[in-house]
Design a protein around this motif. Structure first.
Motif, short mmCIF file in Angstrom:
data_model
loop_
_atom_site.label_atom_id
_atom_site.label_comp_id
_atom_site.label_asym_id
_atom_site.label_seq_id
_atom_site.Cartn_x
_atom_site.Cartn_y
_atom_site.Cartn_z
N LEU A 171 27.77 39.36 52.84
CA LEU A 171 28.49 39.49 54.11
C LEU A 171 28.35 40.88 54.74
CD1 LEU A 171 31.86 37.69 53.28
CD2 LEU A 171 30.10 36.91 54.85
N THR A 172 27.64 41.77 54.09
CA THR A 172 27.61 43.17 54.52
C THR A 172 27.15 43.33 55.96
OG1 THR A 172 27.12 43.80 52.24
CG2 THR A 172 26.71 45.44 53.95
N THR A 173 26.07 42.66 56.35
CA THR A 173 25.52 42.84 57.70
C THR A 173 26.30 42.08 58.76
OG1 THR A 173 23.99 41.01 57.30
CG2 THR A 173 23.19 43.22 56.81
N PHE A 174 27.21 41.20 58.36
CA PHE A 174 27.98 40.41 59.34
C PHE A 174 29.39 40.94 59.57
CE2 PHE A 174 31.18 37.08 59.96
CZ PHE A 174 30.82 36.63 61.22
N LYS A 175 30.06 41.34 58.51
CA LYS A 175 31.51 41.58 58.61
C LYS A 175 31.86 42.78 59.49
CE LYS A 175 31.94 44.55 54.55
NZ LYS A 175 32.64 44.78 53.28
N GLY A 176 31.02 43.78 59.54
CA GLY A 176 31.36 44.98 60.32
C GLY A 176 32.51 45.72 59.67
N GLU A 177 33.59 45.92 60.43
CA GLU A 177 34.76 46.64 59.92
C GLU A 177 35.83 45.68 59.39
OE1 GLU A 177 36.15 49.15 63.01
OE2 GLU A 177 34.36 50.42 63.02
N ALA A 178 35.50 44.43 59.30
CA ALA A 178 36.49 43.45 58.84
C ALA A 178 36.78 43.63 57.36
CB ALA A 178 35.96 42.04 59.10
N LYS A 179 38.03 43.31 57.02
CA LYS A 179 38.43 43.38 55.61
C LYS A 179 38.22 42.02 54.95
CE LYS A 179 42.22 44.50 52.48
NZ LYS A 179 43.64 44.92 52.36
N VAL A 180 37.56 42.04 53.76
CA VAL A 180 37.25 40.82 53.02
C VAL A 180 38.04 40.82 51.72
CG1 VAL A 180 35.43 39.42 51.98
CG2 VAL A 180 34.94 40.77 54.02
N LEU A 181 38.62 39.67 51.37
CA LEU A 181 39.41 39.56 50.14
C LEU A 181 38.86 38.40 49.29
CD1 LEU A 181 41.91 40.81 48.77
CD2 LEU A 181 43.27 39.01 49.84
N LYS A 182 38.71 38.66 48.02
CA LYS A 182 38.25 37.61 47.09
C LYS A 182 39.47 36.92 46.49
CE LYS A 182 37.60 41.05 43.43
NZ LYS A 182 36.64 41.68 42.50
N LEU A 183 39.45 35.60 46.52
CA LEU A 183 40.60 34.82 46.04
C LEU A 183 40.11 33.76 45.04
CD1 LEU A 183 42.43 34.27 49.46
CD2 LEU A 183 42.93 36.01 47.73
N PHE A 184 40.16 34.10 43.77
CA PHE A 184 39.84 33.15 42.71
C PHE A 184 40.76 33.41 41.53
CE2 PHE A 184 36.58 36.54 42.56
CZ PHE A 184 36.90 37.13 41.35
N ALA A 185 40.74 32.51 40.56
CA ALA A 185 41.72 32.56 39.47
C ALA A 185 41.29 33.41 38.29
CB ALA A 185 42.01 31.13 38.98
N LYS A 186 40.05 33.78 38.22
CA LYS A 186 39.54 34.48 37.03
C LYS A 186 40.06 35.92 36.99
CE LYS A 186 35.31 34.97 34.35
NZ LYS A 186 33.85 34.73 34.34
N HIS A 187 40.88 36.23 35.96
CA HIS A 187 41.41 37.57 35.68
C HIS A 187 42.36 38.10 36.77
CE1 HIS A 187 38.51 37.42 32.53
NE2 HIS A 187 37.47 37.62 33.32
N ILE A 188 42.73 37.27 37.75
CA ILE A 188 43.62 37.73 38.81
C ILE A 188 44.78 36.75 38.95
CG2 ILE A 188 43.82 38.39 41.25
CD1 ILE A 188 40.81 38.85 41.27
N LYS A 189 46.01 37.25 38.85
CA LYS A 189 47.18 36.40 38.97
C LYS A 189 47.43 36.07 40.44
CE LYS A 189 49.49 38.13 34.82
NZ LYS A 189 50.71 38.78 34.27
N VAL A 190 47.98 34.87 40.66
CA VAL A 190 48.23 34.42 42.02
C VAL A 190 49.28 35.30 42.70
CG1 VAL A 190 49.99 32.73 41.31
CG2 VAL A 190 48.70 32.36 43.42
N GLU A 191 50.23 35.82 41.95
CA GLU A 191 51.27 36.68 42.54
C GLU A 191 50.66 37.96 43.10
OE1 GLU A 191 51.44 35.36 39.55
OE2 GLU A 191 53.10 33.91 39.68
N GLU A 192 49.68 38.51 42.40
CA GLU A 192 49.02 39.74 42.85
C GLU A 192 48.27 39.49 44.16
OE1 GLU A 192 46.52 41.10 39.74
OE2 GLU A 192 48.16 41.44 38.32
N GLN A 193 47.65 38.31 44.27
CA GLN A 193 46.92 38.00 45.50
C GLN A 193 47.86 37.77 46.67
OE1 GLN A 193 44.61 34.70 44.02
NE2 GLN A 193 42.94 36.02 43.31
N VAL A 194 49.02 37.19 46.40
CA VAL A 194 50.02 37.02 47.47
C VAL A 194 50.44 38.39 48.00
CG1 VAL A 194 52.38 36.27 47.95
CG2 VAL A 194 50.85 34.81 46.61
N LYS A 195 50.64 39.34 47.12
CA LYS A 195 51.03 40.69 47.54
C LYS A 195 49.94 41.37 48.36
CE LYS A 195 54.13 41.56 43.62
NZ LYS A 195 54.37 42.38 42.41
#
Length: 304
Positions: free
Chosen positions: A200-224
């Motif tokens: 996505l590097t050449t497309f996103k520009g200054e946009a913020k991108v967030l990865k949302l998957f279950a591996k090693h990341i709790k759902v509560e942390e992603q909600v925050k």
């Protein structure tokens, strides 16, 4: 008186005595012969025990078959036993099952074809046909107007996103809502999410991108993380995205573009919809509000 009988009397007496004696002797001889015959018959029928002092009697011809016949019977019995043993061994051996063709085998022989709106439409109807009524199925049916141009397998991810969203910079600047995103990209696995974010590097520009998957990341942390700041693009797996929407950690109010990583294949040549678990999670994701937003014209679907 002796003179009156004369010589004939003596001769007659001698003759009578002689014939009587011969008859007696003849009878004795006949009795001896009869006894001899009787003994011969007894010996022929059964030998005496005296001939076998150890108590073992020789078997007669009827009881003791010829050696040739006995050998033949033994050979036949051996053949029968061998056949039975072979049959038992064959029954005990596990039967070789014909190997079923896997999805990998089928896909390896087929040429890759780009996804089209009809593929997703038929998939949705097939999945929900036994769970929903006819009216509900009609409401879930995505019209062709709900879809963006599909990737014809010649685009990279950035070039494809530029084609379907040429005014991205302007849309990005207008987005200020937290806990929501403008573009949602759905992938089959956590590793694929990371690969897509790099592309996505050449497309996103200054946009913020967030990865949302279950591996090693709790759902509560992603909600925050979603509540903390504005996020423009979210890339995730359908299972985790569904959990976030149900918890209201991720809302669909600002969503405009839903991009499915449709044509990508893993090491086993499976697409996202070829994996039963991922396909099931994708159907749940579409069912919790995205299909309704698409029919209302708020969200457009793209198949990359």
């Amino acid at each position: 008186m002796g003179d009156d009988l004369g010589n004939d009397w003596w001769e007659q007496r001698d003759t009578t005595e002689t014939s009587a004696g011969e008859e007696d002797r003849e009878e004795d001889r006949e009795e001896d012969r009869e006894e001899d015959r009787e003994e011969d018959r007894e010996e022929t029928k059964q030998p005496s025990d005296k001939a076998f002092p150890h108590g073992k009697k020789r078997k007669s011809g009827a009881e003791n078959p010829r050696p040739a016949k006995k050998t033949a019977l033994k050979s036949q019995e051996a053949c029968f036993l061998a056949l039975e043993k072979k049959e038992d061994e064959e029954e005990k051996k596990p039967k070789k099952r014909r190997k079923k063709k896997t999805i990998t085998d089928v896909l390896a022989l087929s040429e890759p074809k780009p996804g089209c709106p009809g593929d997703l439409q038929s998939l949705v109807l097939e999945h929900f046909k036994n769970q929903r009524s006819v009216i509900e199925l009609e409401e879930m049916n995505l019209q062709n107007s709900c879809f963006l141009a599909c990737n014809d397998l010649t685009h990279s991810l950035s070039s494809y996103l530029k084609e379907i969203c040429p005014k991205w910079a302007k849309i990005q600047n207008k987005h200020t809502e937290k806990s929501s995103v403008v573009m949602l990209i759905v992938c089959s696995s956590a590793l694929r999410v990371i690969e897509v974010i790099k592309q996505l590097t050449t497309f996103k520009g200054e946009a913020k991108v967030l990865k949302l998957f279950a591996k090693h990341i709790k759902v509560e942390e992603q909600v925050k993380l979603l509540q903390k700041s504005v996020t423009h693009i979210a890339v995730g797996t359908p299972g985790r995205l569904t959990d976030l929407i149900k918890r209201e950690g991720l809302t669909l109010s600002a969503l405009r573009f839903l991009v499915l990583d449709w044509n990508w294949r893993d090491q086993k040549l499976r697409r996202m919809v070829d994996v039963p678990e991922v396909k099931g999670d994708l159907m749940k994701l579409l069912d919790i509000g995205i299909t309704k937003a698409c029919r209302e014209g708020k969200v457009k679907v793209g198949l990359f």
